[in-house]
Design an enzyme around this catalytic site. Structure first.
Site, PDB file in Angstrom:
ATOM      1  N   PHE A 101      60.743  42.110  36.859  1.00  0.00           N
ATOM      2  CA  PHE A 101      61.132  43.468  37.271  1.00  0.00           C
ATOM      3  C   PHE A 101      62.241  43.496  38.328  1.00  0.00           C
ATOM      4  CE2 PHE A 101      56.903  44.287  39.892  1.00  0.00           C
ATOM      5  CZ  PHE A 101      57.263  43.329  40.801  1.00  0.00           C
ATOM      6  N   GLU A 102      62.708  44.660  38.620  1.00  0.00           N
ATOM      7  CA  GLU A 102      63.867  44.865  39.502  1.00  0.00           C
ATOM      8  C   GLU A 102      65.105  44.139  38.958  1.00  0.00           C
ATOM      9  OE1 GLU A 102      63.688  46.637  42.565  1.00  0.00           O
ATOM     10  OE2 GLU A 102      61.543  47.006  42.470  1.00  0.00           O
ATOM     11  N   GLY A 103      65.246  44.164  37.652  1.00  0.00           N
ATOM     12  CA  GLY A 103      66.346  43.425  37.014  1.00  0.00           C
ATOM     13  C   GLY A 103      65.883  41.995  36.764  1.00  0.00           C
TER      14      GLY A 103
END
Lengths: 256, 597, 333
Positions: free
Chosen positions: B406-408
């Protein structure tokens, strides 16, 4: 009510302590924290102030690092702080510490002074009582509850073997506070932010030096205590240990 | 204190590759001021007394407990570090924000909920909200009454978020936005009150909206059954003719990407901090276990291979702290000059943070891979007990994995790191090309024999310099060959990103160790110095291997052989014996029972 | 005047505190090492019988300070009364048991004379070469011991921790020691505190002192719900559950199950300490146990210093199978 809380910075509970080369004190490179009973003393003072209004002032003695306990106290809600700042304060006996505190607050007028029951380092359990004697005040120790009365205060003292006792006493007075008297609060971020701007009076050794004298007791040697008992170490898997323990309980201790 | 130890002038993002920094120019955990220390303690106490005792309940998805903890954290001010004072927040520096994210991370299930709420859930409003929007929501977020979430991903768009299908149309009366679509993987979906939802106006213009759970047409789907972070809520968000008041458009129509990307930058550095926090408790638990678990008649913490793991875990935390706090120190320095009352203050802050997009991505990638390593070794140290649920290693292992996603994803972030640097180089914002040219000239001129540097840390400094040179050399060679087509060479972009990441981590470790050595006793500096030495040795090998990979890919024949020779010369360093260093590190962490710096 | 040691014994309502015998034994030990005479003092109201009881021990003299105002303990009255006695007889050394009551007035007494109190001692030694009297006390929560000396003129004051000397080692005298009444003057207004009667908090309190087997828990139990693990073991053994102070402070167990300086002092046949680190405040309440079994994951925990059987390990792994084994053993037996 104007309350002074005496606080102390001590090595963290789980900090591995090592003796210094001379065997007279611990090596200083450990982490420190607020002496636990002192944290309860502060909490009680803050609660009293919240109930009756007034002022809470905190005091400690010790090197620069010990300012941390005062900052924390200010963050939790104390109004101002007094720091007797010098490395040499660490080595004072209880009598001298009390004398130094008494000298530092000679121009103040407190209704109550709280200390923790005892410190986790020296464990004297004396400074508060001696301070009361020096100030000519009444005192009570191991306090579990404090109520304001017409004439002064009514406190609940903890006694041995599960007994308690109420004591009515006049103010000003010194009380030593037992751990567990209340539930400690956190320092909130807003409190921490505000603590920066609260007054912190520094008192140098020179200012109180005339009030104190040579220590009346001296630690000749600090050492790791000798074990007095033979200990049997039981090892193995949990199941094996359980079997071994039951064997000991049955055959050596005759408890089963 | 922070002001005295960090430079007042702004350091350009990504410039670490080109410039040499002095220890006094970086912020380190040793520079925490008294206020930072106290907040750290409050966060620690909150973690120990409120989060950990409730972990089992939260893990079984009793989200009322999570909400109550978020409210309690708000009471203490822990949840509103990034919210301006004018809206009831604490408005503190980013160092504080990271300290809190780091310390709350003792239990990933809650840390995820809390992080989504305080970070990506709240910050879009802080930075892009109108005065009215902020007045309406922020005070209630600051005091914990409202919890928030961020709804960007969809089933068919994750890393390519702008490719979303959710749509927004203005209602006939022009008073509402009518939202339709489905968002996926929404953290806090099950209980959040306010969502930042991304949708395309008329199917074209990517925009953001503030959507309350209570709005008609809003609903959330069933909880996902996840590999890890089971204590967090993850659901789809379903928008079925969802009526959103017109004034709840966040930012401008068609400018949703500005919000999405900026918020991700922030999410990334905070995630880096949280990974360090997660590693800290995993390491502590591993040490505790290793000390009491016996094999062959002695605790397994006596064995070299276990000690090596414990040392590596602690080094991971040390390096993680070093890069996280160095980065947020730069952020704070950059943000400190912004007039917070200016009408465009929030935008300036975003721009300030965007400046360090490379560093933020480094924190995310490096931190998530570090905690994955730490959790993996934790399982290994626990042996069979590491594989069963009754022990903490199993959950730590599962919980760690999401951080790389997550978060890229780490892949996307690697592309960002190299891509951003190349873009800045091309535009001349970062003098990368002159630096590469200078290096090439130096290489062509042959070896030089300057005076041997015999000062403290000379060997370590030269190793960091070598890592940066190798990185520039590889990046130069690759971009010479592929020019504008570099972004298509993902494998090369990734390899160069690894070199950039390691260069930053190596330098951050070293600068911190130098700073410590200058300010503390030898005894106190011994541990961080040893950690730095081991880290440098390991990272250098990685840098060299990536450089070889790049050179082999972009050159052939004699050219390749020449470049390999250059590579060997640039990377030349004496090997160091890391075994006694790791032994010493392990000894210390076993003694104190935790990461001991 | 010959050098003397004065033991101040403690009594409540005519009943002598057991720790008093230990302090007399301590006094006899110090007297033997120094050659000083040993005297005792009893303080209170209507204490004639107690004084006679004390006089049965090998002592040179017993002072009875008997006054109505000393009937209910107050620090003011006790400190003033003893100050007058000390000033009159000028002992070299005054020793007392380290009870809650003594802690309350002894620092005041010593300070009022400008003298020092070495509190909570666990041992005494005379250094053969220097001739110094060394008083051993614990520091840093029992992690270290310190040998402490007085640096001032006499009188010196010291208190001894419960259990440092054995009360049954206090020697009887060949003939009863003379009991001498010592009159004190305590002016009106000296006593400022108004104490009320003692009371117990918890009704139907468990009497841990009568338990044969005690399973005690400390911080290592981690969570309230885990107490069930200890309870199951106690049930299997037919014992009682007790705890160190933090557990009771948290409200996880009632205060009457607390063992230690602020709780019960127990001496069961078997004391099983689960996750108890062994801070002095706890240890003073249980070190008299005939056998101590300690289970703690920290091999350095001070509890192992006094344990007869030590298990370094996770209590959550060890206690459940132990409970099962105990059940099996009892079923078989």
């Amino acid at each position: 009510m104007k309350i002074l809380v005496c606080m102390k910075q001590v090595p963290q509970k789980d900090a591995p302590l090592k003796l210094n080369e001379a065997g007279t004190w611990i090596r200083e490179e450990v982490s420190y924290e607020v002496n636990e009973p002192d944290a309860y003393a502060l909490e009680e003072a803050l609660r009293q102030k919240e109930k009756h209004t007034g002022e809470v002032v905190v005091i400690t003695s010790g090197p620069a690092r010990s300012q941390q306990v005062l900052r924390e106290a200010l963050a939790k809600g104390a109004d101002r702080a007094i720091h007797l700042e010098d490395d040499a304060f660490v080595g004072l006996d209880a009598f001298n510490t009390a004398k130094a505190f008494a000298a530092a607050i000679k121009d103040e007028q407190f209704d109550l002074i709280f200390t923790g029951l005892q410190s986790d380092d020296y464990g004297f359990a004396q400074t508060g009582v001696i301070l009361a004697e020096l100030l000519g005040w009444a005192h009570a120790t191991i306090i579990m509850q404090i109520e304001k009365t017409e004439a002064g205060i009514r406190v609940k003292r903890e006694l041995e073997a599960g007994y308690f006792q109420y004591v009515d006493m006049p103010t000003p007075a010194v009380l030593t506070i037992q751990s567990g008297i209340n539930k400690l609060r956190y320092a909130t971020l807003i409190g921490i932010k505000n603590a920066k701007n609260k007054p912190m009076r520094k008192v140098a050794m020179a200012e109180v030096a005339s009030a104190i004298g040579p220590n009346l007791q001296k630690i000749e040697r600090l050492y790791v205590p000798q074990k007095s008992k033979q200990t049997q170490l039981l090892e193995g898997s949990p199941g094996e240990i359980a079997k071994k323990l039951v064997d000991k309980l049955r055959n050596e201790l005759r408890a089963i | 204190m922070a002001a005295a130890t960090t430079p007042s002038q702004k350091i350009a993002g990504g410039s670490f590759l080109l410039e040499t920094r002095q220890p006094c120019e970086v912020f380190t955990p040793e520079d925490f001021n008294e206020q930072h220390q106290m907040i750290l303690q409050t966060a620690d106490e909150f973690a120990a007394q409120e989060i950990l005792p409730n972990a089992d309940k939260i893990e079984h998805k009793d989200f009322s407990v999570s909400r109550e903890l978020i409210r309690k954290a708000a009471e203490l001010g822990l949840s509103s570090v990034d919210i301006p004072e004018a809206y009831g927040g604490m408005e503190m520096d980013k160092v504080t924000s990271c300290i809190v994210a780091d310390r709350v991370a003792v239990y990933a299930g809650f840390a995820t909920s809390w992080g989504a709420h305080t970070g990506i859930g709240t910050l879009p409003l802080v930075f892009f909200g109108t005065e009215a929007q902020k007045q309406q929501y922020l005070p209630r977020i600051a005091n914990g009454e409202l919890t928030t979430a961020y709804a960007l991903s969809e089933s068919s768009s994750g890393s390519d978020a702008m490719n979303c299908r959710a749509r927004a149309e203005l209602s006939a009366d022009g008073r509402h936005w009518i939202l339709n679509g489905e968002k996926m993987w929404i953290t806090n979906g099950g209980f959040a009150d306010l969502f930042t939802v991304f949708a395309k106006v008329d199917g074209e213009q990517f925009s953001a909206f503030l959507v309350e759970r209570s709005f008609p047409g809003f609903s959330t789907g069933a909880e996902e059954h996840k590999l890890g972070i089971r204590g967090s809520s993850t659901t789809p968000v379903i928008l079925n003719d969802c009526k959103v008041p017109k004034e709840n458009l966040l930012g401008e129509i068609g400018k949703g990407h500005v919000i999405a990307f900026n918020i991700l930058n922030i999410g990334r550095y905070k995630l880096g901090a949280a990974c360090v926090g997660g590693a800290r408790i995993a390491t502590k638990q591993a040490i505790e276990y290793a000390k009491q678990r016996k094999a062959f008649g002695k605790p397994i913490s006596d064995f070299g291979l276990i000690r090596e793991k414990l040392a590596n875990m602690a080094i991971g935390i040390y390096a993680g702290e070093s890069i996280v706090y160095r980065t947020v120190g730069m952020l704070d320095a950059a943000l400190s000059n912004i007039d917070k009352s200016a009408p465009d203050a929030a935008r300036q802050i975003c721009k300030g943070i965007e400046e360090y997009a490379v560093e933020c991505s480094i924190l995310k990638v490096w931190g998530s891979e570090m905690i994955d390593y730490v959790a993996d070794e934790m399982v290994q140290i626990f042996g069979g007990y590491g594989f069963v649920e009754e022990y903490p290693a199993e959950r730590a292992y599962r919980d760690a994995r999401i951080n790389r996603i997550f978060e890229g994803t780490n892949e996307i972030n690697r592309l960002i790191i190299t891509g951003f640097l190349l873009k800045r180089a091309m535009s001349g914002q970062l003098p990368l090309l002159p630096a590469i040219k200078k290096l090439m000239d130096e290489v062509m001129a042959g070896p030089s024999f300057g005076d041997a540097d015999e000062s403290a840390f000379a060997a370590e400094r030269s190793m960091v310099t070598a890592a940066k040179k190798l990185t520039l050399f590889a990046a130069g060679s690759a971009s010479q060959k592929y020019m504008q087509a570099m972004p298509d060479q993902q494998e090369l972009m990734g390899a160069i990103a690894d070199m950039v990441i390691e260069s930053y981590a190596m330098e951050s470790c070293l600068l911190r160790a130098e700073k410590l050595a200058a300010s503390k006793t030898d005894a106190a500096a011994k541990l961080p110095v040893a950690m730095t030495q081991v880290y440098l040795a390991e990272a250098m090998e990685k840098v060299e291997s990536r450089a070889r990979k790049v050179i082999a890919a972009v050159a052939e024949g004699d050219m390749m052989r020449t470049q390999m020779a250059i590579l060997r010369r640039l990377g030349k360093h004496e090997p160091i014996d890391t075994i006694p260093l790791r032994q010493m590190i392990a000894q210390r962490v076993i003694e104190v029972g935790k990461y001991g710096v | 005047m010959a050098d003397t040691i004065l033991v101040v014994v403690e009594q409540q309502q005519g009943k002598l505190n057991r720790a008093s015998w230990e302090t007399i034994a301590a006094g006899q030990t110090i007297a033997a090492a120094t050659g000083w005479a040993l005297e005792a003092a009893v303080v209170g109201a209507s204490i004639g019988e107690v004084a006679v009881e004390v006089a049965g021990k090998k002592l040179a003299k017993v002072y009875a300070i008997d006054a109505v105002v000393l009937g209910a303990y107050t620090p003011d009255a006790f400190a003033v009364a003893l100050k007058q006695l000390v000033e009159a007889i000028q002992p070299k050394l005054v020793i007392m048991p380290h009870t809650y009551q003594v802690r309350d007035f002894a620092p005041k007494l010593a300070a009022s004379l400008g003298r020092s109190l070495i509190s909570d001692c666990i041992a005494f030694r005379k250094d053969d070469t220097s001739g110094q009297l060394l008083f051993t006390r614990q520091m840093f929560q029992g992690k270290f011991a310190a040998d402490v000396t007085f640096q001032s003129e006499a009188p010196w004051f010291a208190t001894f921790q419960n259990g440092s000397f054995r009360g049954d080692h206090a020697e009887d005298g060949a003939a009863p020691a003379p009991v001498e009444a010592f009159a004190v003057t305590i002016a009106d207004g000296v006593v400022r505190n108004k104490p009320e009667a003692w009371f117990k908090e918890a009704k139907a309190a468990v009497d841990l002192t009568q338990a044969e087997i005690i399973v005690a828990i400390g911080r290592g139990i981690k969570e309230e719900k885990n107490i069930a693990i200890a309870q199951a073991l106690a049930d299997a053994l037919g014992g009682e559950v007790a705890a160190s102070r933090p557990i009771c402070d948290n409200g996880w167990l009632p205060m009457d199950r607390q063992v230690g300086s602020s709780g019960q002092t127990v001496a069961p046949k078997v004391y099983i300490a689960l996750g108890i680190s062994g801070a002095i405040q706890h240890v003073v309440g249980m070190k008299g146990a005939r056998a101590i079994i300690a289970i703690n994951k920290d091999a350095e925990a001070p509890i192992f210093e006094i344990a007869d059987y030590a298990v370094v390990g996770n209590l959550f792994d060890i206690v459940p199978p132990l409970t099962e084994e105990v059940k099996k053993a009892r079923a078989g037996a």
